[in-house]
Enzyme design. Structure first.
Site, PDB file in Angstrom:
ATOM      1  N   ASP A   8       0.877  -1.170   0.000  1.00  0.00           N
ATOM      2  CA  ASP A   8       0.000   0.000   0.000  1.00  0.00           C
ATOM      3  C   ASP A   8       0.926   1.236   0.000  1.00  0.00           C
ATOM      4  OD1 ASP A   8      -2.216   1.796   0.553  1.00  0.00           O
ATOM      5  OD2 ASP A   8      -1.505   1.794   2.635  1.00  0.00           O
ATOM      6  N   ASP A  10      -0.182   5.118   0.888  1.00  0.00           N
ATOM      7  CA  ASP A  10      -0.443   6.105   1.944  1.00  0.00           C
ATOM      8  C   ASP A  10      -0.511   5.434   3.316  1.00  0.00           C
ATOM      9  OD1 ASP A  10      -0.724   8.480   0.284  1.00  0.00           O
ATOM     10  OD2 ASP A  10      -2.487   7.465  -0.524  1.00  0.00           O
TER      11      ASP A  10
HETATM   12  C1  XBP Z   1      -5.295   6.288   0.810  1.00  0.00           C
HETATM   13  C2  XBP Z   1      -6.368   7.230   0.479  1.00  0.00           C
HETATM   14  C3  XBP Z   1      -6.178   8.253  -0.578  1.00  0.00           C
HETATM   15  C4  XBP Z   1      -5.406   9.493  -0.244  1.00  0.00           C
HETATM   16  C5  XBP Z   1      -5.649  10.546  -1.297  1.00  0.00           C
HETATM   17  O1  XBP Z   1      -5.837   5.012   1.201  1.00  0.00           O
HETATM   18  O2  XBP Z   1      -7.446   7.127   0.999  1.00  0.00           O
HETATM   19  O3  XBP Z   1      -7.449   8.683  -0.932  1.00  0.00           O
HETATM   20  O4  XBP Z   1      -5.794   9.969   1.022  1.00  0.00           O
HETATM   21  O5  XBP Z   1      -5.325  10.137  -2.578  1.00  0.00           O
HETATM   22  P1  XBP Z   1      -4.979   3.670   1.073  1.00  0.00           P
HETATM   23  P2  XBP Z   1      -6.098  10.773  -3.867  1.00  0.00           P
HETATM   24  O6  XBP Z   1      -3.665   3.909   1.761  1.00  0.00           O
HETATM   25  O7  XBP Z   1      -5.788   2.622   1.803  1.00  0.00           O
HETATM   26  O8  XBP Z   1      -4.790   3.327  -0.388  1.00  0.00           O
HETATM   27  O9  XBP Z   1      -6.483  12.172  -3.525  1.00  0.00           O
HETATM   28  O10 XBP Z   1      -5.093  10.700  -5.001  1.00  0.00           O
HETATM   29  O11 XBP Z   1      -7.311   9.906  -4.147  1.00  0.00           O
HETATM   30 MG    MG Z   2      -2.893   3.150   3.529  1.00  0.00          MG
END
Ligand code: XBP
Ligand code: MG
Length: 230
Positions: A8, A10
């Site tokens: 993953d 973020d």
């Molecule tokens: C990450 C997210 C993303 C970011 C923003 O979740 O929820 O939406 O916060 O990215 P995960 P965008 O780590 O579970 O993938 O603005 O590009 O959508």
């Molecule tokens: Mg995440």
């Protein structure tokens, strides 16, 4: 034996959510919108994965009409802002991640990404932290807008597996959130979770290997030992 590690982005590769929050808030302000997401509100909004979906959800909860706003355009502006901020180099990989990536490459284990975030954000993060092109380092990259349903749906992990050409039993997912864990499990993957700042204290179900941080699995050997002990 393990043939692929699917990361993953973020919260897992790096603590990026405060930079996302800043990019959202600066975008709102630049458009003359008096919207501001503080930390508590953003924690709630993180339940909705995907920036466009998150904005639409926030509008709906505040009783505003989504049709009055160009959410795709707002989100493009947010992505531009986020990638510019990322290029300043203030974000670091979480501890253990760089070592695990190095170990995977040495051991011939393939590296992949399955994320809700947008592709330009992945490229910017990998460039800023590893000094490499994401497409060179990762054998498969599956990003949010490439699939119908974002996490917790399994789509993005299934897409990464499809591109790797391997069955889920041969791979493991690394995650930081309950939505991410649910997505990985629904795709048939084993999952190691290390909570990030925004997900610390969340109720993680028992079907994952929970670690305090990724230094516990900073090598392929350590990761395999953890999965066998599970
Ligand atoms: C990450 C997210 C993303 C970011 C923003 O979740 O929820 O939406 O916060 O990215 P995960 P965008 O780590 O579970 O993938 O603005 O590009 O959508
Ligand atoms: Mg995440």
């Amino acid at each position: 034996t393990l043939r692929a590690i699917i990361f993953d982005v973020d919260g897992t590769l790096a603590e990026t959510e405060e930079l996302h929050r800043r990019a959202f808030n600066e975008t709102f302000a630049a458009r003359g919108l008096d919207w501001h997401w503080d930390r508590d509100r953003y924690r709630e909004l993180l339940q909705v994965t995907g920036g466009k979906e998150r904005m639409a959800h926030d509008l709906a909860q505040r009783g505003l009409a989504a049709g009055d706003h160009d959410i795709p355009a707002l989100h493009r502006a947010k992505t531009d802002r986020y990638t510019d901020l990322m290029a300043r180099g203030e974000i670091a990989l979480r501890p253990g991640i760089a070592d695990l990536i190095r170990s995977g490459r040495e051991a011939g284990v393939r590296l992949a990404i399955a994320t809700t975030t947008s592709r330009p954000n992945i490229d910017a993060l990998v460039r800023a932290t590893l000094g490499r092109e994401a497409g060179d380092l990762f054998a498969a990259i599956a990003a949010g807008d490439e699939v119908q349903a974002k996490k917790p749906a399994p789509d993005v992990y299934l897409l990464a597996l499809d591109r790797l050409g391997i069955p889920p039993e041969k791979a493991v997912a690394l995650e930081d959130s309950v939505n991410g864990l649910m997505s990985a499990r629904a795709a048939g993957l084993r999952c190691v979770v290390s909570p990030a700042t925004y997900t610390a204290g969340d109720p993680f179900p028992g079907d994952c290997a929970l670690v305090g941080d990724f230094t516990h699995i900073a090598s392929v050997e350590a990761l395999e030992r953890l999965l066998e002990a599970k």
